[in-house]
Design an enzyme around this catalytic site. Structure first.
Site, short mmCIF file in Angstrom:
data_model
loop_
_atom_site.label_atom_id
_atom_site.label_comp_id
_atom_site.label_asym_id
_atom_site.label_seq_id
_atom_site.Cartn_x
_atom_site.Cartn_y
_atom_site.Cartn_z
N ASN B 393 0.81 -1.20 0.00
CA ASN B 393 0.00 0.00 0.00
C ASN B 393 0.86 1.27 0.00
O ASN B 393 1.05 1.89 -1.04
CB ASN B 393 -0.97 -0.02 1.17
CG ASN B 393 -1.99 1.10 1.11
OD1 ASN B 393 -1.94 1.94 0.23
ND2 ASN B 393 -2.90 1.13 2.06
N ASP B 394 1.39 1.62 1.17
CA ASP B 394 2.13 2.88 1.28
C ASP B 394 3.28 2.98 0.28
O ASP B 394 3.59 4.07 -0.20
CB ASP B 394 2.69 3.03 2.70
CG ASP B 394 1.58 3.28 3.71
OD1 ASP B 394 0.54 3.83 3.31
OD2 ASP B 394 1.75 2.92 4.88
N VAL B 395 3.91 1.85 -0.05
CA VAL B 395 5.08 1.90 -0.93
C VAL B 395 4.71 2.17 -2.38
O VAL B 395 5.57 2.27 -3.24
CB VAL B 395 5.91 0.58 -0.86
CG1 VAL B 395 6.43 0.38 0.54
CG2 VAL B 395 5.10 -0.60 -1.33
N ALA B 434 0.93 3.99 7.41
CA ALA B 434 1.26 5.39 7.67
C ALA B 434 0.01 6.19 8.01
O ALA B 434 0.09 7.36 8.37
CB ALA B 434 1.96 6.00 6.47
#
Lengths: 102, 464
Positions: B393-395, B434
């Site tokens: 997700n965040d990456v 995050a």
């Protein structure tokens, strides 16, 4: 003037840090997990200290507090040595190259 | 055996350990490297036992304990699923830490056997070395246990913070130094015990404020600590094998921590001080208005991928949780039969430990030369037809490039949004670790596949 043996050990230590630095940077990122498990296994070489502590003295002295701590450390380190090397071996055995026609 | 000969043997084991790490520079040489490590260990243990030359009761007990520990270790090594590797490594670190503490205690109680002086009159240098070894070992022990509990899910992965936390840690850190100084002056046994107990406490305090997704840094850091603890003990015992190993492991862990921090564009201290993506962030994003997303099913996904000429797969922690790696491999096999070119893109901090995704893919028989690191594959997204994001997700969040306000701004990300279409497998629209919304969900070229990663992948395979 004689050099303190500590200085020799310090030299080994500092040089080994540099060796470690260059060797670890050359490890391919895809093998970072096996790197952690194998470093785990080799850091259990602390078992040599445990063995010396455990076998100090003889006969009934084996059950002195210091010896018992040595034996406990042996068990812990042994779990790590066998577990660490074997799990590393298991992981590394899985890394395969592309076979043709697949 | 003379002390000199013994020292030569320890040196040989140290060199073999260096070769063991050297072998990991490529998968072909890695197995040989592991063998070097095993030989090095066997030499170290063998010569130690021979040099003591005491083959009476103690030796028998020693063998029994070795076999007990060895069987437990071997049992764990064979049984552990690859997805549980992060907690296994954390657990193993805790054992090294505790073993270091125990050896330090033995050396303190019975210094004669190690030529360190006598109880109450231990050489100052040795006392400092064993105190440092014991303190770092104790921190490694409890810190790794907390990391283990968090990774295992027994303890919540969310950061635990309280007012004055950093101040408390600082105060304890100073008190440890004070205790060591005082211990050197008085040689008091109780000071030694207090030192160990306080260090146990530091380990807990150090790791509780660090969140679940920062675990790659934590594990690497604890790896490094276990090395420094071993080196401290190595100085006490005047053993070069231990000193070399400690230095190797210490620098290895430090480098891995650095790589992980760089993968998140955060400083080491920022991670250690904790609190990223704390509660305030997530409440902010939940208040956001609903934006439209394109919702697809397995049929649509299969159609898109079948007609693609190249597909890049982006795995993340969610793949490990769903155990989807085998299903994924089967999907890729079907795609390849359809003539689609498939590769895998791995972000440095994907998963819960360095290299976590690579091991899982290797387990599912994915050839390692189809798996690429961020910098090697990032330019290929622009030319790829479909990016299949599974559990990451965040990456993949483009916000990291565009919004300086975002907590992840500046973090290197996989340029998934540049591919012609993006298939994003996810259970819901909830934000990642995050605590921020992923901009990618609302892009024109993104098709959201709301389902369990494994189930969705299997369904797509059926439709191919």
């Amino acid at each position: 003037m004689e050099i303190d043996p500590f200085i020799f050990r310090l030299s080994i230590f500092i040089l080994a840090i540099f060796v470690g630095y260059y060797v670890v940077w050359s490890v391919t990122p895809s093998l970072h997990t096996p790197l952690m498990s194998v470093t785990n296994a080799i850091s259990s070489v602390i078992i040599v200290g445990a063995i010396v502590a455990a076998l100090a003295g003889d006969g009934d002295k084996i059950f002195d507090t210091a010896n018992i701590f040595g034996f406990l450390a042996i068990v812990l380190a042994a779990v790590n040595i066998f577990g660490g090397f074997l799990v590393t071996h298991r992981m590394l055995a899985m890394y395969k190259k592309k076979k043709k026609d697949k | 055996m003379s002390a000199n000969l013994l020292a030569i043997f320890y040196l040989i084991s140290g060199v073999l350990f260096i070769l063991a790490l050297r072998g990991l520079s490529s998968p072909e040489t890695s197995r040989q490297g592991n063998l070097f490590g095993i030989i090095g260990m066997a030499i170290a243990i063998g010569v130690t036992i021979i040099s003591i030359g005491n083959f009476s009761t103690g030796f028998i007990i020693l063998l029994i304990f070795l076999v007990i520990g060895g069987s437990i270790g071997a049992f764990i090594a064979f049984k552990i699923p690859m997805t549980a590797m992060p907690e296994l490594v954390a657990g193993f670190h805790s054992l090294v830490g505790l073993a270091a503490v125990f050896v330090a205690i033995s050396a303190f109680l019975n210094p004669e056997v190690f030529n360190l002086g006598f109880p109450g009159k231990i050489k100052i240098a040795s006392l400092i070395e064993m105190s440092l070894g014991a303190a770092i070992g104790a921190i490694t022990f409890t810190g790794s246990i907390i990391a283990f509990l968090k990774l295992r899910g027994i303890m919540s992965g969310s950061p635990i913070t309280f007012a004055g936390q950093h101040f408390l840690n600082l105060a304890i850190g100073i008190s440890i130094i004070g205790l060591i100084v005082y211990l050197c002056n008085t040689q008091n046994e109780y000071l030694f015990w207090s030192l160990i107990i306080i260090s146990f406490l530091v380990g807990v305090l150090l790791i509780i404020p660090i969140g679940g997704a920062d675990m790659p840094v934590v594990i690497s850091m604890l790896n490094s600590y276990s090395g420094w603890a071993a080196a401290g003990i190595g100085f006490t015992l005047e053993n070069s094998a231990l000193i070399i190993t400690g230095a190797l492991v210490g620098s290895s862990g430090a480098i891995l921590s650095y790589i992980m921090c760089k993968g998140m564009n955060r400083s080491f201290f920022n991670v250690i001080l904790g609190g990223w993506g704390a509660t305030e962030e997530s409440s902010k994003s939940s208040a956001k208005e609903q934006k439209p997303v394109k919702n697809g099913n397995a049929d649509d996904a299969a159609f898109l991928m079948k007609n693609a000429s190249s597909v890049i797969i982006v795995p993340g922690y969610g793949m490990a949780v769903a155990q989807a790696q085998h299903a994924l491999r089967e999907m890729v096999d079907s795609l390849k039969k359809n003539g689609v070119k498939v590769s895998y893109a791995i972000h440095p901090v994907a998963g819960r430990m360095p290299g976590h995704m690579n091991v899982l893919l290797a387990e599912a028989n994915v050839p390692y030369d189809e798996v690429f690191e961020l910098e090697d594959i990032n330019n290929d997204f622009a030319n790829c037809d479909v990016a299949y994001v599974i559990g990451a997700n965040d990456v993949t969040n483009p916000v990291a490039k565009s919004d300086p306000q975002s907590p992840i701004y500046g973090m290197p990300i996989l340029d998934v949004e540049k591919s012609k279409s993006v298939l994003f497998v996810k259970r819901s629209l909830s934000p990642g670790y995050a605590g921020i919304d992923n901009d990618l969900f609302y892009r024109e070229n993104t098709l959201m596949l709301f389902a369990d990663a494994k189930k969705m992948t299997e369904d797509i395979t059926k439709n191919l």
